[in-house]
Design a protein around this motif. Structure first.
Motif, mmCIF file in Angstrom:
data_model
loop_
_atom_site.group_PDB
_atom_site.id
_atom_site.type_symbol
_atom_site.label_atom_id
_atom_site.label_comp_id
_atom_site.label_asym_id
_atom_site.label_seq_id
_atom_site.Cartn_x
_atom_site.Cartn_y
_atom_site.Cartn_z
ATOM 1 N N SER A 81 0.860 -1.186 0.000
ATOM 2 C CA SER A 81 0.000 0.000 0.000
ATOM 3 C C SER A 81 0.892 1.230 0.000
ATOM 4 N N GLY A 82 0.565 2.219 -0.837
ATOM 5 C CA GLY A 82 1.385 3.415 -0.935
ATOM 6 C C GLY A 82 2.373 3.380 -2.085
ATOM 7 N N ALA A 83 2.485 2.224 -2.785
ATOM 8 C CA ALA A 83 3.423 2.126 -3.908
ATOM 9 C C ALA A 83 2.861 2.796 -5.158
ATOM 10 N N GLY A 84 1.546 2.993 -5.168
ATOM 11 C CA GLY A 84 0.940 3.720 -6.291
ATOM 12 C C GLY A 84 0.267 2.842 -7.323
ATOM 13 N N LYS A 85 -0.115 1.602 -6.954
ATOM 14 C CA LYS A 85 -0.684 0.686 -7.953
ATOM 15 C C LYS A 85 -2.020 1.186 -8.490
ATOM 16 N N GLY A 86 -2.794 1.882 -7.658
ATOM 17 C CA GLY A 86 -4.089 2.397 -8.104
ATOM 18 C C GLY A 86 -3.943 3.408 -9.229
ATOM 19 N N THR A 87 -3.039 4.359 -9.033
ATOM 20 C CA THR A 87 -2.785 5.393 -10.039
ATOM 21 C C THR A 87 -2.294 4.769 -11.337
ATOM 22 N N ILE A 88 -1.376 3.817 -11.204
ATOM 23 C CA ILE A 88 -0.820 3.156 -12.388
ATOM 24 C C ILE A 88 -1.911 2.413 -13.150
ATOM 25 N N CYS A 89 -2.765 1.688 -12.424
ATOM 26 C CA CYS A 89 -3.832 0.920 -13.072
ATOM 27 C C CYS A 89 -4.788 1.827 -13.828
ATOM 28 N N LYS A 90 -5.144 2.938 -13.197
ATOM 29 C CA LYS A 90 -6.065 3.875 -13.826
ATOM 30 C C LYS A 90 -5.466 4.366 -15.151
ATOM 31 N N ALA A 91 -4.209 4.781 -15.108
ATOM 32 C CA ALA A 91 -3.538 5.290 -16.311
ATOM 33 C C ALA A 91 -3.420 4.193 -17.372
ATOM 34 N N LEU A 92 -3.155 2.978 -16.925
ATOM 35 C CA LEU A 92 -3.008 1.844 -17.838
ATOM 36 C C LEU A 92 -4.309 1.577 -18.582
ATOM 37 N N LEU A 93 -5.417 1.648 -17.850
ATOM 38 C CA LEU A 93 -6.721 1.350 -18.450
ATOM 39 C C LEU A 93 -7.179 2.473 -19.373
ATOM 40 N N GLU A 94 -6.783 3.705 -19.062
ATOM 41 C CA GLU A 94 -7.153 4.826 -19.929
ATOM 42 C C GLU A 94 -6.479 4.712 -21.285
ATOM 43 N N LYS A 95 -5.251 4.217 -21.274
ATOM 44 C CA LYS A 95 -4.443 4.246 -22.489
ATOM 45 C C LYS A 95 -4.534 2.970 -23.311
ATOM 46 N N ASN A 96 -4.937 1.869 -22.670
ATOM 47 C CA ASN A 96 -4.852 0.575 -23.350
ATOM 48 C C ASN A 96 -6.194 -0.149 -23.329
ATOM 49 N N ASP A 97 -6.271 -1.128 -24.195
ATOM 50 C CA ASP A 97 -7.500 -1.888 -24.333
ATOM 51 C C ASP A 97 -7.504 -3.115 -23.407
ATOM 52 N N PHE A 98 -7.569 -2.833 -22.095
ATOM 53 C CA PHE A 98 -7.637 -3.923 -21.131
ATOM 54 C C PHE A 98 -9.061 -4.072 -20.602
ATOM 55 N N TRP A 99 -9.327 -5.205 -20.057
ATOM 56 C CA TRP A 99 -10.605 -5.490 -19.442
ATOM 57 C C TRP A 99 -10.361 -5.498 -17.935
ATOM 58 N N LEU A 100 -11.037 -4.602 -17.210
ATOM 59 C CA LEU A 100 -10.827 -4.537 -15.764
ATOM 60 C C LEU A 100 -11.822 -5.442 -15.063
ATOM 61 N N SER A 101 -11.305 -6.332 -14.235
ATOM 62 C CA SER A 101 -12.180 -7.228 -13.490
ATOM 63 C C SER A 101 -12.937 -6.444 -12.414
ATOM 64 N N VAL A 102 -14.243 -6.700 -12.279
ATOM 65 C CA VAL A 102 -15.048 -6.083 -11.226
ATOM 66 C C VAL A 102 -15.142 -7.064 -10.054
ATOM 67 N N SER A 103 -14.798 -6.590 -8.864
ATOM 68 C CA SER A 103 -14.813 -7.458 -7.681
ATOM 69 C C SER A 103 -16.230 -7.663 -7.158
ATOM 70 N N ALA A 104 -16.395 -8.720 -6.396
ATOM 71 C CA ALA A 104 -17.658 -8.943 -5.680
ATOM 72 C C ALA A 104 -17.448 -8.594 -4.211
ATOM 73 N N THR A 105 -18.510 -8.132 -3.545
ATOM 74 C CA THR A 105 -18.402 -7.831 -2.111
ATOM 75 C C THR A 105 -19.757 -8.019 -1.430
ATOM 76 N N THR A 106 -19.665 -8.245 -0.114
ATOM 77 C CA THR A 106 -20.909 -8.337 0.672
ATOM 78 C C THR A 106 -21.196 -7.027 1.392
ATOM 79 N N ARG A 107 -20.294 -6.044 1.276
ATOM 80 C CA ARG A 107 -20.585 -4.784 1.952
ATOM 81 C C ARG A 107 -21.687 -4.047 1.190
ATOM 82 N N SER A 108 -22.366 -3.118 1.873
ATOM 83 C CA SER A 108 -23.478 -2.389 1.246
ATOM 84 C C SER A 108 -22.945 -1.380 0.234
#
Lengths: 209, 209
Positions: free
Chosen positions: A14-41
């Motif tokens: 946590s804090g390495a910046g993976k979220g920012t990198i992923c966002k930029a990666l998905l904006e620029k490239n044709d990747f499919w982002l997996s949607v997680s499942a959760t039991t929270r509301s």
């Protein structure tokens, strides 16, 4: 023969910046982002199937029983998980799938899907990592130290990954991840079958026609 | 700690276009091209140390005895070889070295230096490969068939390599090789030591200073 897509797992402390990198990666490239499942509301504005798949505890536990997750975890009484079917069918149809996930999750995905591409995002320095954790704010000195020590320890897990990408700048990190994806598509382990065995492959063409 | 350079071995059947690709790769990137040694006489305009290192048969055989080659072969009574010392010292100083070499040579290099990056250049199709062999001209129908059959057979060696790059266009092939080089520099196998063990590495920084 259609080539399978890649499962690209972006992970790290946590804090390495993976979220920012992923966002930029998905904006620029044709990747499919997996949607997680959760039991929270759902929070205000969150849409089922877009932000998360919102499941009841019973639905979630049934899916666990049926091995329906690539990985899952319980955090503060709520379940979070990566649905297996949707990810695998995207890959089978030739799409490259990106998972942004913490280290524990990534190691579980590796057990289920070892042919994934496991990328560990490193902070440029431990000082920088500390600064990033501080910048997120709302941390007491104690929780800051706890998070920082956890991140420090987590870096040892880099040896379980295929690639390490230092997040100096998002642009440089992106360039490296894009290079990794290009390279992985050329790996003989992945394409050998297509080259040597496929009837449509170049090896079986008629010599003179 | 200075990171070692990569040994990038560009190889494949004759007619796949490895020469063209290597030339373009060297024009665009900061690679160090290994100069081969040979016992054949210099042709007009060839410069010792630039085109080849021209050695006497005795000198060459002495170097073989002293394990001075990454690989060597005898072709029509002349020796050709890749000097080991110059390649390894370039790699140690952090330079990426490119070797353009036939399949037999590449497999020998792999025995001596398995941590190299072995890239197999594939023709876009067997028809195209035939055309390229024909386009080189000065081939009788018989020698053409011999060369073509050899290339056809050689494609099976792809499984000994790390990467397969189809040479549809030089631009596309280059982009893939550049991606492979970026990716290989991020491989955990290569950088783990630097990350985890090095005193200069991020893991050993003082937390608070």
């Amino acid at each position: 023969m259609k080539e399978k897509g890649l499962l690209v797992v972006i992970s790290g402390p946590s804090g390495a910046g993976k979220g920012t990198i992923c966002k930029a990666l998905l904006e620029k490239n044709d990747f499919w982002l997996s949607v997680s499942a959760t039991t929270r509301s759902p929070r205000v504005g969150e849409v089922d199937g877009v932000n998360y798949y919102f499941l009841s505890k019973e639905e979630f536990q049934n899916r666990i029983k049926n091995e329906g997750f690539l990985e899952y975890a319980e955090v503060y009484g709520n379940y979070y998980g990566t649905p297996k079917d949707s990810v695998l069918s995207a890959i089978d149809s030739g799409k490259d799938v990106v998972l942004e996930i913490d280290i524990q999750g990534a190691l579980k995905v590796k057990e289920t899907y070892p042919e994934g591409v496991f990328i560990f995002i490193l902070p440029p320095s431990m000082k920088e990592l500390r600064q990033r954790i501080i910048n997120r704010g709302s941390e007491t000195e104690e929780s800051l130290m706890t998070r920082f020590k956890a991140a420090y320890k987590e870096i040892n897990y880099v040896s379980k990954y295929n690639y390490a990408v230092v997040n100096d700048t998002v642009e440089e990190a992106l360039k490296k991840i894009e290079g990794i994806v290009i390279a992985e598509r050329c790996r003989v382990d992945r394409v050998k079958e297509n080259i040597l065995d496929s009837k449509e492959g170049i090896i079986h063409e008629q010599l003179y026609d």
